[in-house]
Design an enzyme around this catalytic site. Sequence first.
Site, PDB file in Angstrom:
ATOM      1  CG  HIS A  41      -5.778   2.014   4.987  1.00 56.87           C
ATOM      2  ND1 HIS A  41      -5.344   3.011   5.816  1.00 56.87           N
ATOM      3  CD2 HIS A  41      -4.788   1.088   4.941  1.00 56.87           C
ATOM      4  CE1 HIS A  41      -4.123   2.705   6.252  1.00 56.87           C
ATOM      5  NE2 HIS A  41      -3.763   1.546   5.728  1.00 56.87           N
ATOM      6  CD  GLU A  81      -3.396  -2.237   7.256  1.00 60.78           C
ATOM      7  OE1 GLU A  81      -2.311  -2.561   6.768  1.00 60.78           O
ATOM      8  OE2 GLU A  81      -3.944  -1.149   7.036  1.00 60.78           O
ATOM      9  CD  GLU A 108      -2.901   5.631   6.553  1.00 63.67           C
ATOM     10  OE1 GLU A 108      -2.850   5.628   5.314  1.00 63.67           O
ATOM     11  OE2 GLU A 108      -2.018   5.116   7.281  1.00 63.67           O
ATOM     12  CB  SER A 112       5.332  -1.484  11.928  1.00 68.57           C
ATOM     13  OG  SER A 112       4.916  -0.153  12.185  1.00 68.57           O
ATOM     14  CG  ASN A 140      -1.729   1.257   1.360  1.00 64.17           C
ATOM     15  OD1 ASN A 140      -1.762   2.069   0.426  1.00 64.17           O
ATOM     16  ND2 ASN A 140      -2.387   1.442   2.494  1.00 64.17           N
ATOM     17  CD1 TRP A 141       3.890   1.254  -2.673  1.00 64.98           C
ATOM     18  CD2 TRP A 141       3.782   2.293  -4.656  1.00 64.98           C
ATOM     19  NE1 TRP A 141       4.748   0.604  -3.522  1.00 64.98           N
ATOM     20  CE2 TRP A 141       4.700   1.216  -4.751  1.00 64.98           C
ATOM     21  CE3 TRP A 141       3.545   3.074  -5.786  1.00 64.98           C
ATOM     22  CZ2 TRP A 141       5.384   0.919  -5.930  1.00 64.98           C
ATOM     23  CZ3 TRP A 141       4.219   2.779  -6.960  1.00 64.98           C
ATOM     24  CH2 TRP A 141       5.134   1.714  -7.027  1.00 64.98           C
ATOM     25  CE  LYS A 142      -0.124   3.312   4.700  1.00 63.19           C
ATOM     26  NZ  LYS A 142      -0.083   3.416   6.146  1.00 63.19           N
ATOM     27  N   GLY A 152       2.638   2.623  10.778  1.00 56.46           N
ATOM     28  CA  GLY A 152       3.597   3.723  10.641  1.00 56.46           C
ATOM     29  C   GLY A 152       4.274   4.113  11.942  1.00 56.46           C
ATOM     30  N   GLY A 159       2.960  -0.904   4.253  1.00 57.84           N
ATOM     31  CA  GLY A 159       3.003   0.510   3.902  1.00 57.84           C
ATOM     32  C   GLY A 159       4.428   0.957   3.628  1.00 57.84           C
ATOM     33  N   GLY A 160       5.014   1.638   4.577  1.00 53.29           N
ATOM     34  CA  GLY A 160       6.333   2.264   4.423  1.00 53.29           C
ATOM     35  C   GLY A 160       7.383   1.379   3.767  1.00 53.29           C
TER      36      GLY A 160
HETATM   37  P1  13P Z   1       3.095   0.669   7.653  1.00 55.16           P
HETATM   38  O1  13P Z   1       3.636  -0.632   7.069  1.00 55.16           O
HETATM   39  O2  13P Z   1       3.836   1.881   7.144  1.00 55.16           O
HETATM   40  O3  13P Z   1       2.997   0.596   9.145  1.00 55.16           O
HETATM   41  O4  13P Z   1       1.604   0.830   7.093  1.00 55.16           O
HETATM   42  C1  13P Z   1       0.723  -0.228   7.243  1.00 55.16           C
HETATM   43  C2  13P Z   1      -0.489   0.058   6.452  1.00 55.16           C
HETATM   44  O5  13P Z   1      -1.267   0.936   6.764  1.00 55.16           O
HETATM   45  C3  13P Z   1      -0.701  -0.731   5.226  1.00 55.16           C
HETATM   46  O6  13P Z   1      -1.971  -0.526   4.707  1.00 55.16           O
END
Ligand code: 13P
Length: 249
Positions: free
Chosen positions: A95, A167, A97, A213, A9-11, A173, A234-235
Amino acid sequence: MRKKLIAANWKMYKNPAQTKEFFRDFIPLVAGHDRDEIVVCPPYIDLHSALELINGTQISVGAQDVYWKDEGAFTGEIAPAMLTAIGCTHVIIGHSERRQYFGETDDTVNLKLKAALEHGLTPIACVGEVLEEREAGLTEDVLRRQCMRAFSSISARKASKLVVAYEPVWAIGTGKTATPGMAADAHVLIRGEAAKAFGEAFAEALRILYGGSVKPENATALMSEEEIDGALVGGASLDPKSFAAIVKY
Ligand code: 13P
């Protein structure tokens, strides 16, 4: 055996040029890797580039959200059929967010899930508790409510492509990861809700990913847990080397 799904997930990161750079480096790193399913979910404007670049590979491309209507005066939204028209196969829905910053609710998650399934997309439906809920001992209630409402009035036949991602919001994050045991407990509960909604056999085959994470350093421990059927990253998915290392945990 459930085939694991490792999704990026590149956000809100990367433009088309950066997407190109990523795939140029990433594709050779995972060439021939078919133990796990690989999905990359970039921002909408990168979907087209990503789809061109993954052509002929085992990698799939997904969007990070979708609207539930087929078309209409909905400025800024993207319809399910628009995603399938360009070759997009997956979509992240609900998600945290989106729930936290953009007014996504359990009910809109349900509408989006139905629309995505109706159009043959593989939805990755996200659930998870925030820190205050965990600390107040409400994790199970929250996950039960989110699942029950997300799965509401969807038949097992329609839901066949469904994937769920657990999640925990406090792990996103933050560098804090749920222990494999904590994640497994949540996954058992989610699987139980899926069994109630869709039946035991469906729940047994349902893939439940862990997100929060996930890094190359903790991927093996998490993925070794029988209840964890993949990762939503994510990251650490922004860098081709670290995402490839997670894929190949
Ligand atoms: P991180 O891997 O950056 O913690 O993000 C997780 C996430 O929200 C994936 O959708």
